[in-house]
Design a protein around this motif. Sequence first.
Motif, PDB file in Angstrom:
ATOM      1  N   THR A   1       0.853   4.139  -2.857  1.00  0.00           N
ATOM      2  CA  THR A   1       0.793   5.708  -2.554  1.00  0.00           C
ATOM      3  C   THR A   1       2.091   6.637  -3.032  1.00  0.00           C
ATOM      4  OG1 THR A   1      -0.566   5.087  -0.589  1.00  0.00           O
ATOM      5  CG2 THR A   1       0.321   7.135  -0.440  1.00  0.00           C
TER       6      THR A   1
ATOM      7  N   ASP B   1       0.862  -1.308   0.151  1.00  0.00           N
ATOM      8  CA  ASP B   1      -0.122   0.037   0.063  1.00  0.00           C
ATOM      9  C   ASP B   1       0.923   1.316  -0.093  1.00  0.00           C
ATOM     10  OD1 ASP B   1      -2.475  -1.439   0.068  1.00  0.00           O
ATOM     11  OD2 ASP B   1      -2.654  -1.497   2.118  1.00  0.00           O
TER      12      ASP B   1
ATOM     13  N   ILE C   1       5.366   8.848   3.976  1.00  0.00           N
ATOM     14  CA  ILE C   1       3.924   8.446   4.246  1.00  0.00           C
ATOM     15  C   ILE C   1       3.652   8.160   5.741  1.00  0.00           C
ATOM     16  CG2 ILE C   1       2.231   6.806   3.518  1.00  0.00           C
ATOM     17  CD1 ILE C   1       3.697   6.471   0.949  1.00  0.00           C
TER      18      ILE C   1
END
Length: 262
Positions: free
Chosen positions: A87, A83, A166
């Motif tokens: 991103t 993930d 992130i």
Amino acid sequence: MNSASSRSRTLQAVGALSLAAATALLLTGCGQSSDSASSAATSEAAKVVPQKQTTTPSATAQLTEDQQERKKVLDATKVTFDDAATTATGEVAGGKLVDLDLEGVDDDDNQSPSPTTTGSPTGSPSPTGSPSPTGTGSPSASPGADGPVWAAEVAEKDGTIHTVRINAVDGKVIEARVDADQDADDKKQTADWLAQATQTPQQAAKVATEKKKGTVTSVSLEDNEGDGVIWQVDVVGSDWKKTTFDVDAKNDTIVREETDED
């Protein structure tokens, strides 16, 4: 006279026997009542007095300092490698991932070099000591108040690197910027390495986790001693030990495997 006396003695004897029997019965009843009361009191005392427990050392106490730190960071991490990679690349049009690292996991191994210092994209030395595509390292820090962070490096087609950070708890982008510490040679090397890497970092991560079940905490593109390029993948298993795999970036073959026992 003799007959009356005999009857009197008989009645006395019967009375005595009856009295003795009644007394014995009463004593027996009292004994049972006493035993019952004693047993009940013992039972109630057992409920009040705590039983002695045999304690064993906790699993955490058996872990090394490095293993405890990995456990701490990974327990707090909610965003997976896949993930985070999606991103990060989504922040750069046409960008390709060259490095993704979960900060706080084995950061002592990561030194943030100057632009001229050799090292991997994460700042840790590559197997050959050759320079990384950018020549700079990702920020090295333990999880802050907002939790752990994925630090990524995403390259444009010409080799220009973008740093993307992130939040590893909610998946939100904290920072996205062009790495200013690049020169023409850095960009060319990054572009060349990506051209050689026909396998994606996600494919390399899959190969590594098929060999050892665990959580991917780092993937970086490295030089393989002048023999093409590799994806270097770190996997932390259920024992909180880290295993590093060097996966050929052309055919997904594992060319090296090393487990950190600390």
